[in-house]
Write a protein that holds these residues in place. Structure first.
Motif, PDB file in Angstrom:
ATOM      1  N   PRO A   1       0.799  -1.235   0.000  1.00 19.78           N
ATOM      2  CA  PRO A   1       0.000   0.000   0.000  1.00 19.78           C
ATOM      3  C   PRO A   1       0.829   1.280   0.000  1.00 19.78           C
ATOM      4  O   PRO A   1       0.335   2.338  -0.392  1.00 19.78           O
ATOM      5  CB  PRO A   1      -0.819  -0.116   1.302  1.00 19.78           C
ATOM      6  N   TRP A  16       1.002   3.687  -3.006  1.00 20.13           N
ATOM      7  CA  TRP A  16      -0.014   4.720  -3.195  1.00 20.13           C
ATOM      8  C   TRP A  16      -0.023   5.752  -2.055  1.00 20.13           C
ATOM      9  O   TRP A  16      -0.126   6.939  -2.304  1.00 20.13           O
ATOM     10  CB  TRP A  16      -1.391   4.064  -3.302  1.00 20.13           C
ATOM     11  N   THR A  17       0.102   5.286  -0.818  1.00 17.81           N
ATOM     12  CA  THR A  17      -0.059   6.206   0.314  1.00 17.81           C
ATOM     13  C   THR A  17       1.087   7.195   0.452  1.00 17.81           C
ATOM     14  O   THR A  17       0.889   8.316   0.933  1.00 17.81           O
ATOM     15  CB  THR A  17      -0.203   5.424   1.633  1.00 17.81           C
ATOM     16  N   THR A  76       0.229  10.202  -1.548  1.00 16.54           N
ATOM     17  CA  THR A  76      -1.089  10.784  -1.313  1.00 16.54           C
ATOM     18  C   THR A  76      -1.216  11.258   0.126  1.00 16.54           C
ATOM     19  O   THR A  76      -1.501  12.426   0.393  1.00 16.54           O
ATOM     20  CB  THR A  76      -2.195   9.760  -1.632  1.00 16.54           C
ATOM     21  N   PHE A  77      -0.986  10.378   1.075  1.00 19.61           N
ATOM     22  CA  PHE A  77      -1.082  10.730   2.491  1.00 19.61           C
ATOM     23  C   PHE A  77       0.124  11.556   2.933  1.00 19.61           C
ATOM     24  O   PHE A  77       0.026  12.412   3.812  1.00 19.61           O
ATOM     25  CB  PHE A  77      -1.198   9.449   3.330  1.00 19.61           C
ATOM     26  N   LEU A 125       2.451   9.898   7.341  1.00 24.55           N
ATOM     27  CA  LEU A 125       2.594   8.462   7.568  1.00 24.55           C
ATOM     28  C   LEU A 125       3.390   8.189   8.838  1.00 24.55           C
ATOM     29  O   LEU A 125       3.037   7.325   9.641  1.00 24.55           O
ATOM     30  CB  LEU A 125       3.278   7.810   6.369  1.00 24.55           C
ATOM     31  N   PRO A 161       3.884   0.236   5.916  1.00 21.57           N
ATOM     32  CA  PRO A 161       3.524   1.362   5.040  1.00 21.57           C
ATOM     33  C   PRO A 161       4.073   2.701   5.505  1.00 21.57           C
ATOM     34  O   PRO A 161       3.884   3.709   4.837  1.00 21.57           O
ATOM     35  CB  PRO A 161       1.991   1.369   5.110  1.00 21.57           C
TER      36      PRO A 161
END
Length: 659
Positions: free
Chosen positions: A468, A471-472, A475-476, A481, A526
């Protein structure tokens, strides 16, 4: 290489002189530039002039299309690529803004269709690009397996080589330190020697050659480890293993970044972490596969020897893909066959950036042609790489770069932030589990084979949950994170440690220990797993990026060594409760360090990153410290509050939209 001059087609001035003239255009502004640039562009060009690092973002900004066309044609003729002059004329215009291809008048319908497809289907690329990705992924798996095969072997080789760590041994404390020293030997080598060999090896052998050599060293060291008969022989073998781990960990992500198309560069570089996690899982599979292998008449400890030696298999796979022997070579002598096949004929395309650095422009263009669908795309990317390299040539290098890494405030703040995330990657506790989970599960009440099975579950989760992050992370955000996952890792390590207070006879103890370790892994993979290498690769300006990455990787491997060295003794001296509590405390501290000293880098241009790291540390820490109370009132108490004054100038529009 010289070429005859056609009097009917005069040669344009050299690309270096044209780039210099273009820089003058940016600095003083001409009627030609005014035709193609608005008032906002003038402000941007002023920023470029005042901030030399920002020039590296795109040195072609502010130059007219006519000028770029002339520069592209001159470049093609100057570098011996005359037959591709038309492609470079178009490619030079595209390099200024690859997504603005619809406005480039020179392009035909077929050209525009290719470029539209590049944007609409960003994962559709030639098979050789994905072959290169597979090679980099296998190199990452070698890395992970090198780290984790010792996990299961730790159950067998210490007593076989005279290390007894049980309480009935009066020298148990000494043996625990030796156990940690041998397990940490590769990372000690990485910190003091391996990482610092990255630049000379890349300069001498190129990216492919460095990967091949480090895979060979890893394979040889693993076989050596399997053949050892004394503890110090094993220490020497594992120390040499660090010569394979260190340069490989810095070279493979760079190789992927330099060959990947811009639109998927981040995702491809991220594969390093995903497949390192896969290699860690493979190490546990190896431990289970060879657990029941018995001794022979002449070989004692065959099971742990096969565990340690099994990491050579993916290394051989990388070597096989990194070099391809041609059929005519079969007729040669064995010596020439090996030399030619392993060092001359590489299957994967070499990094075009490295080839340009050696003046091999034709080879660089052909390399890009193998990695892109059209010659136009290859010409565009080659022209841009060359323009960036010309700008980099004007920046400090060598010893001056090392001094500027810490003497310049902007660079020093990037070094501090990168050092924090690299340090915390080791002291968040994940490698304690990666190296010693079998021992931990044994102390929790598992038998040996069940402990290895539980360790396999940890390795599988580490791999699956790393996916994951592709993508994160974009984006995040990197900072978000970390701020989310560090508190979770702290809680789950405390949960694991406190589980050892449950009576040993209770099955709940086993269940809670396993659950705590698995939840910690799910939080790590992640977050602190992929962020450090990605963050370090983008935090430094280009002109100190190589030395910055050497520093960052040396930090992570140094503290990796400290973790591997100290945990066996820590487990006895602190008890499992105290040992896990120790690393839980570091996760709590890591949350504060990220909050105060680690800026966000997601989606920022080089110019914006310069602005981010130019903010004084005290101002950054104060701003985010006050933000804790503000965010609590806004998001927890749900109070309607006016937006805070932005910390960076480019946040003004974002704040306005938010309110």
């Amino acid at each position: 290489m010289s070429h005859p001059v056609d009097s009917t087609h005069p040669v344009e001035p050299s690309i270096a002189r044209m780039t210099e003239e273009a820089a003058k255009q940016k600095a003083v502004g001409t009627s030609e530039k005014r035709e193609f640039a608005g008032e906002d562009d003038f402000k941007h060009l002023d920023n470029l002039r005042e901030n030399p690092n920002a020039v590296l973002e795109n040195p072609l900004q502010g130059i007219s299309h006519e000028r770029l066309e002339a520069m592209g044609r001159a470049f093609a003729r100057e570098k011996g690529l005359e037959e591709y002059e038309e492609e470079f004329a178009k490619g030079a215009q595209l390099a200024q803004d690859p997504l603005a291809f619809e406005s480039v008048a020179m392009l035909g319908d077929a050209d525009r269709e290719i470029l539209r497809d590049e944007v609409a289907h960003k994962w559709r690329h030639p098979w050789q690009l994905y072959s290169l990705v597979v090679c980099c992924s296998m190199a990452a798996a070698v890395q992970g397996m090198d780290e984790s095969v010792t996990n299961g072997a730790n159950l067998f080789w210490p007593p076989a080589l005279g290390l007894v760590t049980t309480s009935d041994n009066p020298n148990a404390s000494y043996d625990e330190w030796i156990l940690g020293l041998i397990n940490g030997a590769p990372y000690l080598c990485c910190a003091v020697l391996g990482c610092w060999l990255t630049a000379p090896l890349n300069n001498w052998l190129g990216r492919r050659g460095t990967i091949f050599l480090t895979a060979f060293i890893s394979a040889a060291a693993c076989i050596w480890s399997a053949c050892t008969s004394t503890r110090w022989n094993l220490f020497a073998a594992r120390f040499v293993l660090g010569l394979g781990i260190g340069p490989k960990s810095a070279t493979v992500p760079v190789f992927a970044a330099e060959t990947a198309p811009p639109l998927i560069r981040g995702a491809l570089v991220m594969q390093w972490q995903v497949w390192t996690a896969f290699g860690i899982m493979l190490g546990t599979v190896s431990s289970l596969a060879f657990y029941h292998v018995g001794d022979t008449a002449h070989i004692h400890g065959l099971n742990w020897r096969l565990m340690l030696g099994s990491a050579c298999l993916p290394a051989f796979a990388v070597m096989a893909q990194a070099s391809l022997s041609l059929l005519p070579s079969v007729a040669r002598s064995a010596h020439h066959f090996v030399l030619f096949g392993c060092t001359q004929v590489f299957f994967c395309p070499e990094s075009p950036r490295w080839l340009i650095g050696r003046g091999r422009y034709r080879d660089a263009y052909h390399s890009l042609c193998r990695l892109r669908y059209s010659k136009l795309q290859a010409a565009r990317d080659l022209f841009m790489i060359n323009a960036l390299l010309e700008e980099e040539a004007n920046m400090p290098s060598g010893k001056a770069a090392l001094l500027e890494l810490f003497a310049v405030g902007r660079n020093r703040r990037a070094a501090v932030a990168s050092g924090i995330v690299m340090f915390m990657q080791q002291f968040c506790g994940i490698n304690v589990i990666a190296y010693y989970s079998s021992t931990i599960f044994r102390q929790a009440g598992f038998d040996e084979i069940t402990a290895l099975g539980a360790t396999l579950g940890f390795g599988a989760l580490n791999w699956v949950m790393a996916a994951p992050a592709v993508w994160t992370i974009d984006t995040f955000g990197r900072r978000n994170l970390l701020l989310t996952t560090f508190p979770l890792m702290c809680i789950f390590l405390l949960m694991t440690g406190f589980a050892f207070y449950i009576p040993e006879t209770s099955k709940a103890r086993i269940a809670v220990v396993a659950l705590g370790i698995y939840l910690h892994c799910m939080a790590y993979s992640p977050g602190e797993g992929p962020v450090p290498f990605t963050y370090s690769a983008e935090a430094f300006p280009l002109y100190v990026r190589d030395i910055g990455m050497s520093y960052a990787t040396a930090v992570t491997w140094l503290f990796n060594f400290i973790v591997a060295l100290t945990f066996p003794r820590l487990l006895t001296a602190f008890t499992p409760q105290g040992a896990f509590g120790w690393y839980a405390g570091w996760n709590a501290l890591g949350t504060l360090l990220v909050l105060f000293f680690v800026p966000e880098t997601k989606g920022l241009s080089l110019e914006e990153l310069d602005q981010v790291f130019s903010v004084p540390t005290r101002k950054h820490a104060s701003y985010h410290g006050k933000g804790v109370g503000y965010n609590f009132r806004k998001y927890i108490l749900r109070q309607r509050l006016p937006p805070r004054a932005p910390l960076y100038q480019w946040e003004d529009r974002t704040v306005a939209r938010e309110f």
